[in-house]
Design an enzyme around this catalytic site. Structure first.
Site, mmCIF file in Angstrom:
data_model
loop_
_atom_site.group_PDB
_atom_site.id
_atom_site.type_symbol
_atom_site.label_atom_id
_atom_site.label_comp_id
_atom_site.label_asym_id
_atom_site.label_seq_id
_atom_site.Cartn_x
_atom_site.Cartn_y
_atom_site.Cartn_z
ATOM 1 C CG HIS A 1 98.871 -3.337 61.173
ATOM 2 N ND1 HIS A 1 98.816 -2.392 62.172
ATOM 3 C CD2 HIS A 1 100.185 -3.459 60.868
ATOM 4 C CE1 HIS A 1 100.043 -1.958 62.448
ATOM 5 N NE2 HIS A 1 100.886 -2.595 61.666
ATOM 6 C CG ASP B 1 95.925 -0.945 63.325
ATOM 7 O OD1 ASP B 1 96.705 0.029 63.397
ATOM 8 O OD2 ASP B 1 96.325 -2.096 63.090
#
Length: 492
Positions: free
Chosen positions: A21, A124
């Site tokens: 990520h 995120d």
């Protein structure tokens, strides 16, 4: 100059603390800075160290980019100092503590938002609460999705239709409704939280709710790769979406940049693996890597080693060393013997723990990759025009495999069947050496692979074009930044 400054976008990027990520989001943050935004990346001390060299280099080149370091509560959680990333976990208990620690960061992050008063938050997906933070500040929140639009559509249609409910057997395949292609899946290949309700199911429902309430989605993908699924995603979720990938190819252009991504390699003294690769013929080496989170069982490692050796093809294999008390003894001995044997035959090269993947994929000798089907590795392989052997392990990796093998037709499956995080896969989930040998021979030397290579190369060329001026991803980024500027002006 006044108007210019007035119009400069202040954007905060909030990456999740795991490489899959973090890497694409940091690359995206750097892209924003290179196109004139004032960028702040919020992260913790240890994670900041892994990206600092790239950030400093951008800053020294005149771009407005910095990291804002917040405290990770290691001490409070009883975690070793410096363990602040999911990749550093060695036990499920540790993993739980890190998850908890990440959740505890919310008040600190909220106060950074208040202090910096950004024009936009790029968050995120695993910080669903940032949708509220952005609403309070009356600014857009962009939901950052570091996987494919295809897998996002698969998730949503499985959540919506639950096609696996009422199946008599877990290994029985069922078609996923709503997709543009006929894709069948067995429940054992589905993400665990979709197969049966658990704590993760509750979290993911919150994540999906925040997605629909976001201003839009920022996606590390590109239109030429999965444009149809990008459109399907927008129509299904009902929000805007911009694909601006492949960000790793856009941002890491020189050998030095490629070598420093996610870690650091000194290229002044040629590393042994580079000498070894330089001695091999074009397209003759298979690169084998299972990403930063995978923990394979000893039994599976033995099968991989024998499979690679028996295939007769050259390979580079990235192997993670076991941690203390991680049952390292027997495995370590086996791998050391194996490494010595491969050195002698000159057939294989082992890299321990971490490899500069972008450099290896771009090397002329590399002809294919064995991948766990993490989206970053897929995009990096596609950018290098390489076909893949697909070996998914957990999360959306089985969905990505279907996309590579059935939709793009640039992948050969080894036949993994069990979606399980870490090495909790039982004996029934182990892929045998024969399956690996068969897949390697198909990918590296069959008639079938010739067509696959052509398709992979075509996608590699498209990946290069899309990020050049006038390309689709380039235009998407410019359009998004203009839109964010207009929103900023309308608020002032």
């Amino acid at each position: 100059m006044g108007t210019e400054n007035h119009l400069q976008l202040n954007v905060i990027f909030l990456p999740y603390l795991t490489p899959g990520h973090m890497n694409p989001m940091v690359d995206t943050a750097r892209l924003f800075a290179k196109h004139g935004a004032n960028v702040t990346i919020i992260t913790t001390q240890t994670n900041a160290l892994t990206i600092q060299k790239a950030i400093d280099s951008d800053f020294n080149s005149g771009y407005s980019i910095k990291t804002y370091v917040i405290q990770f509560p290691s001490l409070q959680l009883g975690l070793p100092d410096g363990v602040e990333n999911i990749k550093d976990c060695t036990t499920p208990q540790m993993l739980e503590k890190i998850f908890h620690g990440i959740m505890m960061l919310q008040p600190q992050i909220e106060s950074v938002f208040q202090e910096l008063q950004p024009d936009c938050i790029v968050s995120d997906m695993f910080y669903p609460w940032t949708v509220e933070s952005a609403a309070k500040l009356r600014i857009p929140r962009l939901y950052y999705y570091s996987a494919s639009s295809f897998s996002s559509c698969v998730y949503h249609f499985i959540q919506k239709h639950k096609p696996h409910k009422g199946l008599e057997s877990d290994s029985h395949k069922v078609q996923i409704p709503g997709l543009l292609d006929k894709i069948e899946i067995a429940p054992t290949e589905m993400d665990e939280f979709q197969r049966k309700e658990n704590d993760m199911t509750i979290l993911m429902n919150v994540v999906y709710a925040s997605e629909r309430r976001s201003y839009g989605t920022l996606c590390n993908s590109f239109y030429e790769l999965e444009g149809g699924y990008e459109e399907l995603y927008k129509n299904t979720i009902g929000i805007k979406s911009w694909s601006v990938g492949p960000v790793s190819a856009w941002i890491n252009k020189t050998d030095e940049e490629k070598a420093n991504r996610g870690n650091k390699v000194d290229l002044k003294e040629e590393p042994y693996w580079l000498n070894w690769l330089n001695s091999k013929q074009s397209d003759s080496v298979l690169y084998v890597s299972f990403g930063s989170l995978t923990r394979l069982s000893y039994a599976q490692i033995v099968e991989i080693a024998h499979g690679l050796e028996n295939s007769g093809h050259n390979f580079i294999w990235v192997v993670r060393r076991k941690g203390e008390g991680d049952g390292e003894g027997e495995e370590e001995c086996f791998l050391q013997d194996f490494e010595a044997r491969m050195k002698e035959s000159d057939k294989g090269c082992i890299i321990w723990n971490w490899a500069p993947q972008l450099l290896i994929l771009d090397h002329p000798a590399t002809g294919g990759i064995v991948t766990h089907c993490g989206w970053n590795s897929i995009l990096e392989s596609v950018s290098s025009g390489l076909p893949m052997i697909t070996w998914p392990l957990f999360a959306e990796q089985f969905y990505n495999e279907k996309f590579l093998v059935q939709v793009l037709k640039i992948g050969v499956s080894v036949g993994a069947k069990v979606n399980k995080f870490w090495s909790t896969v039982g004996e029934d989930g182990i892929v045998g050496r024969e399956e690996l040998v068969k897949a390697v021979k198909t990918l590296m030397g069959s008639e079938e692979s010739r067509e696959m290579r052509k398709r992979a190369k075509k996608l590699g060329d498209a990946a290069k074009r899309t990020i050049e001026e006038g390309g689709t991803s380039y235009n998407n980024l410019m359009q998004l930044m203009d839109e964010l500027k207009s929103l900023k002006m309308s608020r002032n």
